[in-house]
Write a protein that holds these residues in place. Sequence first.
Motif, mmCIF file in Angstrom:
data_model
loop_
_atom_site.group_PDB
_atom_site.id
_atom_site.type_symbol
_atom_site.label_atom_id
_atom_site.label_comp_id
_atom_site.label_asym_id
_atom_site.label_seq_id
_atom_site.Cartn_x
_atom_site.Cartn_y
_atom_site.Cartn_z
ATOM 1 N N ARG A 195 -3.750 -3.232 6.362
ATOM 2 C CA ARG A 195 -3.048 -2.159 5.727
ATOM 3 C C ARG A 195 -2.257 -1.399 6.748
ATOM 4 O O ARG A 195 -0.982 -1.136 6.815
ATOM 5 C CB ARG A 195 -3.978 -1.225 5.119
ATOM 6 C CG ARG A 195 -4.600 -1.709 3.879
ATOM 7 C CD ARG A 195 -4.905 -0.424 2.911
ATOM 8 N NE ARG A 195 -5.849 -0.928 1.692
ATOM 9 C CZ ARG A 195 -7.256 -1.038 1.867
ATOM 10 N NH1 ARG A 195 -8.032 -0.653 2.734
ATOM 11 N NH2 ARG A 195 -7.905 -1.446 0.954
ATOM 12 N N SER A 233 0.955 -1.181 0.120
ATOM 13 C CA SER A 233 0.137 0.067 0.055
ATOM 14 C C SER A 233 0.732 1.279 0.016
ATOM 15 O O SER A 233 1.958 1.206 0.320
ATOM 16 C CB SER A 233 -0.786 -0.054 1.386
ATOM 17 O OG SER A 233 -0.111 0.078 2.206
ATOM 18 N N GLU A 259 0.541 -3.730 7.797
ATOM 19 C CA GLU A 259 1.705 -3.602 6.791
ATOM 20 C C GLU A 259 2.371 -2.320 6.933
ATOM 21 O O GLU A 259 3.636 -2.601 6.731
ATOM 22 C CB GLU A 259 1.101 -3.787 5.597
ATOM 23 C CG GLU A 259 1.863 -4.124 4.218
ATOM 24 C CD GLU A 259 1.141 -4.178 2.992
ATOM 25 O OE1 GLU A 259 1.831 -4.558 1.925
ATOM 26 O OE2 GLU A 259 -0.111 -3.888 3.045
ATOM 27 N N SER A 260 1.793 -1.360 6.873
ATOM 28 C CA SER A 260 2.580 0.033 6.924
ATOM 29 C C SER A 260 3.496 0.022 8.109
ATOM 30 O O SER A 260 4.579 0.526 8.009
ATOM 31 C CB SER A 260 1.477 1.126 7.025
ATOM 32 O OG SER A 260 0.802 1.025 5.427
ATOM 33 N N ASP A 304 4.355 -12.063 7.592
ATOM 34 C CA ASP A 304 2.965 -11.621 7.306
ATOM 35 C C ASP A 304 1.974 -12.570 8.167
ATOM 36 O O ASP A 304 0.886 -11.999 8.634
ATOM 37 C CB ASP A 304 2.751 -11.919 5.801
ATOM 38 C CG ASP A 304 3.740 -10.799 5.248
ATOM 39 O OD1 ASP A 304 4.126 -9.903 5.926
ATOM 40 O OD2 ASP A 304 3.990 -11.025 4.015
ATOM 41 N N HIS A 328 -3.614 7.007 8.628
ATOM 42 C CA HIS A 328 -4.217 5.607 8.758
ATOM 43 C C HIS A 328 -5.677 5.675 9.911
ATOM 44 O O HIS A 328 -6.318 4.859 9.716
ATOM 45 C CB HIS A 328 -3.221 4.625 9.067
ATOM 46 C CG HIS A 328 -2.627 3.920 7.816
ATOM 47 N ND1 HIS A 328 -3.591 3.243 7.277
ATOM 48 C CD2 HIS A 328 -1.429 4.016 7.624
ATOM 49 C CE1 HIS A 328 -2.434 2.541 6.309
ATOM 50 N NE2 HIS A 328 -1.300 2.971 6.286
ATOM 51 N N GLU A 383 -9.766 -4.865 6.185
ATOM 52 C CA GLU A 383 -9.061 -4.577 5.006
ATOM 53 C C GLU A 383 -8.122 -3.346 5.527
ATOM 54 O O GLU A 383 -6.815 -3.374 5.399
ATOM 55 C CB GLU A 383 -9.750 -3.973 3.695
ATOM 56 C CG GLU A 383 -10.464 -5.489 3.430
ATOM 57 C CD GLU A 383 -11.220 -5.074 2.019
ATOM 58 O OE1 GLU A 383 -11.357 -3.914 1.786
ATOM 59 O OE2 GLU A 383 -11.661 -6.045 1.447
ATOM 60 N N GLU A 384 -8.798 -2.234 6.096
ATOM 61 C CA GLU A 384 -7.702 -1.145 6.589
ATOM 62 C C GLU A 384 -6.969 -1.548 7.666
ATOM 63 O O GLU A 384 -5.671 -1.230 7.872
ATOM 64 C CB GLU A 384 -8.716 -0.162 6.962
ATOM 65 C CG GLU A 384 -8.080 1.270 7.241
ATOM 66 C CD GLU A 384 -7.207 1.770 6.121
ATOM 67 O OE1 GLU A 384 -6.273 2.514 6.360
ATOM 68 O OE2 GLU A 384 -7.634 1.385 4.823
#
Length: 823
Positions: A32, A2, A35-36, A80, A10, A28-29
């Motif tokens: 993210r 992303s 991940e960020s 992950d 965020h 989903e957010e």
Amino acid sequence: MSAFRTPRSHADRLRNRIAEGDMVRVAEEALRVVESSHGSWGGSWGQVLDQLRDLPAERRRELLHALADRFGQAGDDTKDRCRHLALCGLVSEGLDDDPLAAERHRALDDLARRQTFWYAARFDVLARAELAAGRPLSAPVVAVFRRAALDADRAGDLTALARQLTDPVLNVGEAWAEQAMRDATTPDWRALLTHVLTATASKPTAKWDKEARGLLDTLGTDAVRETLLSWLALVGRPRTLPLEPRAWEPDINSAYDPYNATALRGLAWLLSLLPPHPGTVRALGALVETSLRKVAGIGPRNPKVANAGVVALARIDSEAALAELARLATRVTYKNTAKLLGTALEARATALGLSREEIEELAVPAYGLTEVGRATHRLGEATALLEIQGTRAVLGWRNVAGKPVKSVPAAVKRDHADELKELKTLVKDIDKMLSAQSERLDRQFLARRSWPYALWRERYLDHPLVGTLARRLLWTIDGRMAGYADGELRTLADEPLTQGTRVELWHPVGREPAEIIAWRDWLERHGITQPFKQAHREVYLLTDAERATRTYSNRFAAHVLRQHQFNSLAALRGWRNKLRLCVDDSAPPATRDLPQWRLRAEYWIEGDGEEYGLDTTDSGTYLRLRTDQVRFYPIDAPENWAHCSGGEYSMSLAPGQDAVAPLPLEDIPPLVLSEVLRDVDLFVGVSSIGNDPTWQDGGPGGRFREYWTSYGFGELNQSAETRRHLLERLVPRLAMADRCTLEGRFLHVKGDRHTYKIHLGSGNILRTPNDQYLCIVPKSDPSAPRTGYLPYEGDRMLAVILSKAMMLAEDTKITDPTILSQL
């Protein structure tokens, strides 16, 4: 990936998704966010995720199932998958739902064979979820969390989790720890294990000792000693649960478990509180040496445990403990531990009003020897005869009739098992001390020591153990040389020398060649094998080239050495050196301080190569060095430094400090010059790649082929010349004498298949026709061949040359397929 966003952006997006009420989009957010942040849940990222924690239970349950439905998107990447599972763990706190329990359990099982884990993986969240579900973590997984929590950069929540994991008390995976946990079956024994895990300081406090003494009083000192010594005997054994190192990790399976290492420190301290006992001293000495054993990519296994062993020995008030400190001081090369040993010996010397040298002399025990190198022990009707032969103790047996027998009598094994075990342990102790004392005596040449005659006889010539070495050396008594033969000190003319005033260890520097040769003949006439080179010691005199350069010697420049072998050998000879790394770093040269002479010797070196992995170890340490000058400075002169990969050395000066020029070589005392250059010659002779018979291809890219050839078959150095002179006398006495001749740099051997030339410096071999190279790799520690009398011990290359010659003289009997393919 992303697009990069700040935690604040965020947070805004996540708040909007929550307001919309669509938990799928919230999931989903949230993914993210993870991940960020790369799994970092601290600071502002923690505030973002707090929005998920604050959701009502029903909304979190919807979110949890939405996240579980997307677990497949994490793929096979461990990080992950763990981040996804950790996010689920955060959302599910307080909920009954656990849709990914099996996946979480599997992830923790996969962790069991790891040394540690990166904090961002957030395995701690998975562990808390397991514990909350009422499922205890397996012992191997507990061990991983404890090791991970010891890393300095770990966050408090992981450390707090590790503190909660109290079962098992030690980490599994090491034989000694598992045995300790099997033996600790009572609350008091478990309390002892818990207490030794608090040994986190460099030395025990009064409070620590007080609690330890209370446990000892409860358990009994004899029981504690016997049990602890059985545990320490298992330290260093192969891991019972091998770990799976990742590509960049060092040899973690040969290192100590860092969590258990703290307990080992505590056990060492605990032993020092017990009444003195020889077994305790042996165990602590072995712990020091085992803990300093080198591990690839790590260095010494665990210096902190080694230091704890030294601290413990220093706290034991016994002759055996002092002897062990003195022995270790001759063997240990790791700087911090060696310094600690020196401090312990200095403290003991000061307390007794003696010098460090005197305390080392007095520390050598007799080991029950009733005369020099000899003792008898009666075990029932059999007699054990303990004799020192050379640098080894040998145990022989006689039956009731006084006749020698080849093996231990059956009655001794049956009726005197404990005494037999103690005798065998005594033999090992003597062997270790003989080796240490031989090295100590070899260092006396530069110590400028002399002794009153009576004191010297007591501590050296007539000492039950040291006497076996001293009686094979040459001494100067009031200016007259003497050796020990036929029960007395004797001159070169074999006249008895019965008294004297002052004694010094004799050195050949400054002596006439005829005198040196005469003493070599004297040793041979009396069949004396010296414990190290003395009469045959190489003497390095100033050359015309060194007079021309004035302040430095290039005699041992332009060599290529195996760095790790050089580093170990330099440390054994009393030099300080820093391993060269293939990084932007600087280091001083290899140096040897000579305090008795107020001098410092330097050997300039640099790392060789540029390609990481080819020219370095996995940890980036250069495999090889290139050599340069030897110089001398006043001992208090500022150090020179140069880049590890090469470049000019320059003096590192403090503000207001002036540079100090190197000393002219002509001003260096001949004894100092000779001994320093002998050390450097030894470094080159042992660790040069030219000695490696497998390097005929020139190594990486063939770039060392010219050097390997020139060194492996070139002019002889001083030690090889000494070897040549010895072989001139030795070869005519060998059974293969009719097949051997010495010509120049080579020992020629006539076999039935070919004629061979063995280089007297490197041991490399050329065979007819056309001087074709013959590769024979010697064993790592071959036994010296039976060649009859040898005037000194310790020349491994001489043993290699003679063993190769004996093999090649009977080349039709060779069965090794690797060698036969070359013939």
